[in-house]
Design an enzyme around this catalytic site. Structure first.
Site: not given
Length: 308
Positions: A125, A222
């Protein structure tokens, strides 16, 4: 939030995580579901697809629909006595290995996390002013494949500039480097970046797949955002027909949600299903992710979930 649906002595489990970015709380999901609880309990479950169509007519958030859809799929598979991947006629002898996520932090903390969990693929990230330098430092400590999730933090020119350096450092692809609404920028990146780009925030529901086809190399689905396994399977089919790479990601679900995602992995190019691995304490048993990413599927039908 965990949902259970019971029929003929079998119990199916589903999950959705609250998410402030999308304005979804446990309380809002609970209210939505309680409002139609009686209709749900009276519904004649023939297939998960029919149940999802019913839910889609009830003005629920996709998050609430996801929890119910996952529970219905788990229940249906348990009633049929088969795991979902078998009911879908997919072969789980080969599948992509999940990445393990390294959150933004100091170099020392990020390195410590990698050493704590040696893994073949890391999702890094990013979103700082020193992103390339961070990857360069992390590379000194592992030979693992890197994937970079910039969390919408870059612009098109930065992405195109960073891509060759990151590719040299063993980065496989870039996930959502630009803001979700920057379609012009993503088109430019697709044309000029030496690394593939995967849509995340730009690909939420089924209708987004078409547009992503001309702006990204692939999509990250997702379940919580699209509304469960039922629409996710349609999104996979659509994306593959367009030549897109397909990934399914998680939102730090427990083993309830992760076991549902795992049923899809024979159909995927990439998967990010490390959510339960990141929890201090899990609440369920089901699919197990073992050493080096090997997935152990339970013999129990559906997604194979039991609550602890």
């Amino acid at each position: 939030m965990i949902i259970s649906l019971e029929l003929d002595g079998k119990i199916g489990y589903g999950e959705a995580t609250a998410n402030p970015y999308y304005g979804v709380t446990f309380e809002t999901m609970q209210c939505e579901i309680e409002d139609i609880r009686q209709e749900i309990e009276q519904f004649n479950l023939q297939t998960p697809e029919a149940f999802h169509a019913f839910l889609s007519s009830k003005n629920l958030s996709n998050f609430a629909v996801c929890a119910l859809d996952l529970a219905a799929n788990d229940l249906y598979g348990k009633l049929m006595g088969k795991p979902l991947y078998q009911l879908w006629q997919t072969d789980n002898s080969t599948y992509p290995i999940t990445n393990y996520t390294i959150g933004i932090g100091t170099i020392e903390k990020m390195v410590a996390k990698m050493k704590e969990v040696p893994w073949p693929i890391y999702k890094i990230k990013l979103g700082t002013e020193h992103d390339v330098e961070i990857v360069r430092e992390l590379r000194k400590h592992t030979d693992a494949i890197f994937r970079v999730d910039a969390n919408c933090a870059w612009n098109a020119d930065q992405t195109i500039e960073y891509a060759p350096q990151l590719k040299e450092l063993g980065v496989e692809f870039l996930e959502q480097p630009l803001k979700a609404e920057d379609w012009v920028g993503m088109k430019k990146v697709l044309q000029h970046s030496v690394l593939p780009t995967i849509a995340d925030e730009s690909c939420i529901v089924e209708g987004d797949v078409e547009k992503c086809g001309s702006h990204f190399s692939g999509i990250n689905i997702k379940l919580t955002k699209c509304g469960g396994l039922t629409p996710a399977r349609r999104m996979i089919t659509k994306a593959k027909s367009m030549g897109l790479k397909v990934m399914v990601g998680c939102m730090t679900e427990s083993t309830v949600g992760i076991s549902a995602i795992a049923q899809l992995i024979p159909q995927l190019d990439y998967v990010d299903m490390d959510g339960a691995m990141l929890l201090r304490e899990d609440i369920a048993d089901g699919v197990i992710i073992g050493e080096h990413g090997k997935v152990i599927f339970p013999s129990l039908g559906g997604s194979g979930i039991t609550l602890r």
